[in-house]
Design an enzyme around this catalytic site. Structure first.
Site, short mmCIF file in Angstrom:
data_model
loop_
_atom_site.label_atom_id
_atom_site.label_comp_id
_atom_site.label_asym_id
_atom_site.label_seq_id
_atom_site.Cartn_x
_atom_site.Cartn_y
_atom_site.Cartn_z
N GLY A 58 29.04 46.39 -1.80
CA GLY A 58 29.53 47.47 -0.63
C GLY A 58 29.02 48.10 -1.39
O GLY A 58 27.50 47.86 -0.50
N SER A 59 28.85 49.38 -0.48
CA SER A 59 26.93 50.29 0.28
C SER A 59 25.84 49.94 -0.95
O SER A 59 26.20 49.51 -2.10
CB SER A 59 27.47 51.13 0.45
N GLY A 91 25.61 50.12 -4.87
CA GLY A 91 25.11 49.59 -5.62
C GLY A 91 23.95 49.64 -6.43
O GLY A 91 23.51 49.72 -7.67
N GLU A 93 26.33 42.80 -4.36
CA GLU A 93 26.10 42.48 -2.78
C GLU A 93 26.20 43.76 -2.16
O GLU A 93 27.40 43.75 -1.66
CB GLU A 93 27.16 41.40 -2.42
N CYS A 104 29.26 42.98 6.57
CA CYS A 104 27.68 43.07 5.23
C CYS A 104 27.01 41.96 6.20
O CYS A 104 25.65 42.51 6.19
CB CYS A 104 27.55 42.38 4.49
#
Length: 519
Positions: A250-251, A255, A272, A306
């Site tokens: 995610g963002s 994270g 990630e 991403c």
């Protein structure tokens, strides 16, 4: 033309095959059995804004039941020989093959991806099951020379426990499979908290996995599910000491929170996170190839990957010519209903994503940049729901705050360079470090880009774009991208615990370093 009936007709055709209900509320918790006592989440399709389905979310009590069931399933699953675990995962891949079309269509309905991307994502699930099946016979350690006579030293890998998976909307099924297939052959159970933006695909995946487990006499709670929001269910998962590894996609903001919480309890996190990916285009590049790679990287999934291309760094001698060619290509992009063939750009996932794009465009203008093409919001019968936009190209500077932060939408920043060292410095001068690429036919330029002085990203490509990673390679990045690695190569080690073993087969007890102790 995108209409409500097109979405509803596809949903009516595929929901029964995937174990979903159009009219009834779908259970959003799986703990060996289906349940959920929380609030009802309504999911609207980004394709046309119509109601796609309802999901009953998890309460804290539901979460507790799920993690308890997952842990109990792990205790039995860890004793199953790894090749037999691989056989279950192989059958999961077979089941996914049988429903590839339907599951791919559901990804399009729920995330807004064009049909080829939806089907491609399901193929990634199938591929990782194949990879994990082979891996189940290769979970190997090392034999290490001991300094003591008549001793043998080795390392081995043991199952870890319950793996928590937090996934994002843009790859609503593949990320779960990347983690779950590897975790399963490693002897772990998984507990999945998907994005609230894509709950139906998660339910469909777990229903498929449940059937495979039951057919093999395996506790289906090795693949558990809790649908709920981050502040409640997500916090419970990240704080839970019974979950030794949390894999979160995610963002960067999300994270950072997950990493801090998990580290405080001495757990592991596999992160990630965001990307701010650049492509360097050199004077020697095949410009037609570069244009194609940038086009797919920048507008694929409507810029919501991403690994999406966010920046292009073009040599000053070809910048004007190449930018004009790129704008001409953008003018030809078919935008519209992702369920229709020929469409390359579907909708953004929700109204907030559209607003983020508009905010980024405003920031570019305020900084003195120029919008070279696109950025408009599309409306009318052809673009229902208010989530369609024209992909945007902007002339910008690398050091502007708006360029330094990832905008999860189709906006591409163009900047020039004079020397390759300058281009690499621009490429690396962002907080993120996921994917990168260079287009060149000069071997020295390519090798410099791939050297220790080159790209600082986890992925570095030559003459292909920034997106489209293969299953066989470990996927992930550096810096604020989180440092985690999923999928191929030796990423399986993250899902296991390493154990060093020393065996003494002599009739004495020699100590390390020749120490004498006692008789």
């Amino acid at each position: 033309m995108a209409t409500s009936s097109s979405v509803s007709s596809v949903a009516r055709a595929i929901f029964p095959k995937l174990g979903l209900s159009l009219k009834s509320v779908n259970a959003g918790v799986f703990a060996g059995t289906w349940g959920g006592r929380g609030a009802v989440l309504e999911k609207y399709s980004p394709v046309d804004g119509s109601l796609l389905g309802r999901v009953r979310q998890a309460t804290p009590a539901d979460y507790e039941a799920a993690v308890t069931a997952a842990h109990a399933a792990f205790l039995a699953w860890r004793d199953v020989p790894a090749p037999k675990r691989g056989e279950v995962v192989r059958q999961l891949g077979v089941a996914l093959r049988g429903l590839k079309t339907e599951l791919g269509q559901l990804v399009s309905l729920e995330a807004g991806k064009i049909l080829p991307e939806g089907g491609g994502e399901v193929q990634e699930m199938i591929d990782i099951c194949d990879f994990a099946t082979g891996l189940s016979r290769q979970l190997h350690g090392l034999t290490i020379a001991s300094e003591r006579p008549d001793h043998r030293m080795l390392e081995q890998w043991q199952p870890l426990g319950v793996v928590g998976i937090i996934s994002a909307f843009n790859f609503p099924v593949a990320v779960w499979a990347w983690n779950s297939a590897l975790a399963a052959v490693c002897g772990d159970a998984t507990l999945w908290k998907p994005s609230e933006k894509t709950p139906l695909t998660a339910i469909a995946c777990i229903r498929i996995a449940e059937k495979v487990c039951r057919a093999n006499g395996v506790d289906p709670a090795i693949f558990s599910l809790v649908i709920g929001d981050g502040p409640s269910i997500g916090e419970l998962l990240t704080n839970d000491r019974r979950i030794p590894l949390v894999s979160a996609t995610g963002s960067t903001r999300m994270g950072r929170r997950v990493g801090e919480v998990v580290a405080q309890r001495f757990g592991r996190s596999l992160l990630e996170l965001g990307g701010n990916n650049a492509i360097i285009v050199t004077p020697s590049a095949d410009l037609k190839m570069a244009k194609r790679g940038i086009l797919f990287g920048a507008v694929g999934t409507a810029g919501q990957r991403c690994t999406s291309t966010r920046r292009i760094i073009v040599h000053e001698s070809i910048k004007a010519e190449f930018t004009a060619a790129l704008i001409a290509a953008y003018r030809q992009l078919p935008i519209g209903n992702p369920l229709q063939s020929g469409i390359l750009v579907g909708p953004l996932v929700d109204a907030a994503a559209v607003a983020h794009l508009q905010d980024a465009i405003a920031a570019v203008k305020q900084s003195g940049g120029k919008i070279l093409f696109g950025g408009e919001r599309l409306a009318g019968k052809k673009y229902p729901g208010g989530r369609y936009v024209v992909p945007c190209i902007a002339e910008a500077r690398n050091d502007w705050p708006v360029v330094q932060h990832e905008t999860f939408a189709p906006i591409l920043y163009v900047m020039g360079y004079r020397t390759l060292d300058e281009a690499i410095a621009l490429q690396n001068s962002v907080p993120q470090g996921l994917s990168s690429a260079i287009f060149t036919t000069d071997l020295r330029e390519a090798e410099k880009f791939l050297s220790a002085r080159g790209s600082d990203c986890g992925i570095a490509n030559v003459n292909i774009g920034t997106s489209g990673a293969e299953i066989g390679g470990a996927f992930g990045g550096e810096k604020e991208t989180g440092g985690g690695r999923e999928s191929g190569s030796d990423a399986w080690r993250a899902y296991m615990r390493r154990q060093t073993v020393t065996i003494n087969y002599s009739d004495s007890l020699p100590l390390a370093q020749g120490i004498k102790f006692g008789d």
